[in-house]
Design a protein around this motif. Structure first.
Motif, short mmCIF file in Angstrom:
data_model
loop_
_atom_site.label_atom_id
_atom_site.label_comp_id
_atom_site.label_asym_id
_atom_site.label_seq_id
_atom_site.Cartn_x
_atom_site.Cartn_y
_atom_site.Cartn_z
N GLY A 47 1.76 -1.87 11.23
CA GLY A 47 0.67 -1.33 10.15
C GLY A 47 0.77 -2.21 8.83
N LEU A 48 1.03 -3.17 8.75
CA LEU A 48 1.35 -3.92 7.73
C LEU A 48 0.71 -5.19 7.61
N ALA A 49 -0.90 -5.22 8.04
CA ALA A 49 -1.65 -6.48 8.41
C ALA A 49 -1.79 -7.13 7.05
N VAL A 50 -1.35 -8.42 6.98
CA VAL A 50 -1.90 -9.38 6.00
C VAL A 50 -2.79 -10.37 6.07
N ASN A 90 16.50 -5.53 -3.40
CA ASN A 90 15.68 -4.91 -4.73
C ASN A 90 14.46 -5.79 -4.94
N ASP A 91 14.96 -7.21 -5.21
CA ASP A 91 13.68 -7.81 -5.85
C ASP A 91 12.63 -7.84 -4.91
N ARG A 92 12.67 -7.96 -3.65
CA ARG A 92 11.41 -7.61 -2.71
C ARG A 92 10.85 -6.35 -2.85
N SER A 93 11.68 -5.16 -2.91
CA SER A 93 11.17 -3.86 -3.19
C SER A 93 10.21 -4.01 -4.42
N ILE A 94 10.79 -4.22 -5.49
CA ILE A 94 10.05 -4.35 -6.70
C ILE A 94 8.71 -5.21 -6.76
N GLN A 95 8.74 -6.43 -6.14
CA GLN A 95 7.68 -7.18 -6.16
C GLN A 95 6.41 -6.82 -5.32
N GLY A 96 6.74 -5.81 -4.41
CA GLY A 96 5.65 -5.49 -3.49
C GLY A 96 4.82 -4.37 -4.04
N ARG A 97 3.59 -4.57 -3.99
CA ARG A 97 2.60 -3.65 -4.44
C ARG A 97 1.81 -3.00 -3.37
N ALA A 98 2.66 -1.96 -2.74
CA ALA A 98 1.91 -1.27 -1.61
C ALA A 98 2.04 0.28 -2.08
N ASN A 107 -0.48 11.95 8.78
CA ASN A 107 0.40 10.90 8.85
C ASN A 107 0.43 10.11 7.55
N ARG A 108 1.68 9.39 7.46
CA ARG A 108 1.90 8.61 6.30
C ARG A 108 1.48 7.11 6.65
N GLN A 109 0.75 6.23 5.94
CA GLN A 109 0.26 4.91 6.25
C GLN A 109 0.48 4.29 5.07
N TRP A 110 0.79 2.85 5.07
CA TRP A 110 0.96 2.04 3.75
C TRP A 110 -0.40 1.28 3.51
N GLN A 111 -0.72 1.26 2.45
CA GLN A 111 -1.94 0.71 1.86
C GLN A 111 -1.42 -0.69 0.85
N LEU A 112 -1.63 -1.93 1.51
CA LEU A 112 -1.41 -3.17 0.69
C LEU A 112 -2.41 -3.39 -0.38
N SER A 113 -2.01 -4.17 -1.10
CA SER A 113 -2.80 -4.64 -2.07
C SER A 113 -4.27 -5.31 -1.50
N SER A 114 -5.00 -5.76 -2.12
CA SER A 114 -6.31 -6.62 -1.78
C SER A 114 -6.49 -7.92 -2.55
N PRO A 115 -6.23 -9.00 -1.99
CA PRO A 115 -5.87 -9.28 -0.59
C PRO A 115 -4.61 -8.92 -0.12
N SER A 116 -4.25 -8.54 1.20
CA SER A 116 -3.15 -8.10 1.53
C SER A 116 -1.95 -9.30 1.39
N GLU A 119 4.16 -10.32 0.51
CA GLU A 119 5.08 -9.77 -0.56
C GLU A 119 4.95 -8.29 -0.61
N ASP A 120 3.87 -7.82 -0.44
CA ASP A 120 3.43 -6.51 -0.18
C ASP A 120 4.31 -5.81 0.75
N ALA A 121 4.00 -6.27 2.12
CA ALA A 121 4.63 -5.96 3.24
C ALA A 121 6.24 -6.04 3.22
N LEU A 122 6.66 -6.95 2.59
CA LEU A 122 8.15 -7.34 2.52
C LEU A 122 8.58 -6.08 1.70
N GLY A 123 7.82 -5.68 0.62
CA GLY A 123 8.27 -4.41 -0.23
C GLY A 123 8.43 -3.17 0.51
N VAL A 124 7.64 -3.19 1.48
CA VAL A 124 7.57 -1.77 2.33
C VAL A 124 8.88 -1.81 2.97
#
Length: 201
Positions: A47-50, A90-98, A107-116, A119-124
């Motif tokens: 569910g982390l389509a980029v 920690n770096d990957r978590s901070i740099q992701g924008r999800a 249910n919970r789902q992740w919304q990545l930035s646009s465009p996906s 780095e956002d998926a790696l943050g999740v």
């Protein structure tokens, strides 16, 4: 027709499933995300389509994967967490924008930035790793009992006594190896087919 790439090993825990994209770490290792497209495919399953992935982003993903593996292995063996692995996570978590969003069915789902972005998926994935390594989630980190695997996995079984990262792969392989070893040691225990062997107890 043989598959071009090895199949993914899919588990229910995001972070340790991600570390499983490199398997048989203590034997002949199998890289399951050898190309940027394979990383895109893996992320989509979770569910982390980029939109795209570069070779540099694939290297970032592999660096995170190995850092999670190192930190999870340390946590499973109650050793100090490697500082370099903690830094990468920690770096990957901070740099992701999800952002976590709630779906209409609860249910919970992740919304990545646009465009996906990768780095956002790696943050999740990094955030999920932080949850299990810190002890925040209900479960226990353990290492696969297979001597060629030794993958870190998150045991959520009631007894917390799981031995294998995956019963269908490592577990079955070890059971088969044990069975074959027992047959070699005790050939007269083979089932009677033509009367030359005794019956199985």
């Amino acid at each position: 027709m043989p598959a071009e790439f090895p199949d993914f090993r899919l588990g229910s825990v995001l972070a340790t499933s991600f570390t499983g994209t490199l398997s048989e770490r203590q034997g002949t290792s199998v890289e399951r995300i050898p190309t940027p497209q394979r990383l895109i495919d893996w992320l989509a399953i979770y569910g982390l389509a980029v939109d795209s992935c570069t070779t540099a982003q694939l290297e970032l993903a592999r660096e995170l994967r190995e850092s999670i593996h190192a930190a999870a292995t340390a946590a499973a063996t109650q050793a100090p967490l490697p500082a370099s692995a903690v830094q990468v996570i920690n770096d990957r978590s901070i740099q992701g924008r999800a952002a976590a969003i709630l779906t209409p069915d609860g249910n919970r789902q992740w919304q990545l930035s646009s465009p996906s972005r990768v780095e956002d998926a790696l943050g999740v994935i990094a955030a999920d790793a932080i949850g299990i390594i810190s002890g925040e989630r209900d479960g226990k980190l353990a290492l696969c009992a297979s001597p060629t695997c030794r993958a870190a996995f998150f045991d959520t079984s009631q007894s917390r006594t799981r031995r294998w990262c995956d019963m269908n792969t490592c577990g079955n392989r070890q059971k088969k190896a044990r069975f074959n070893a027992n047959q070699r040691k005790n050939p007269e225990a083979l089932p009677a087919i033509d009367g030359r062997h005794g019956s199985v107890d």
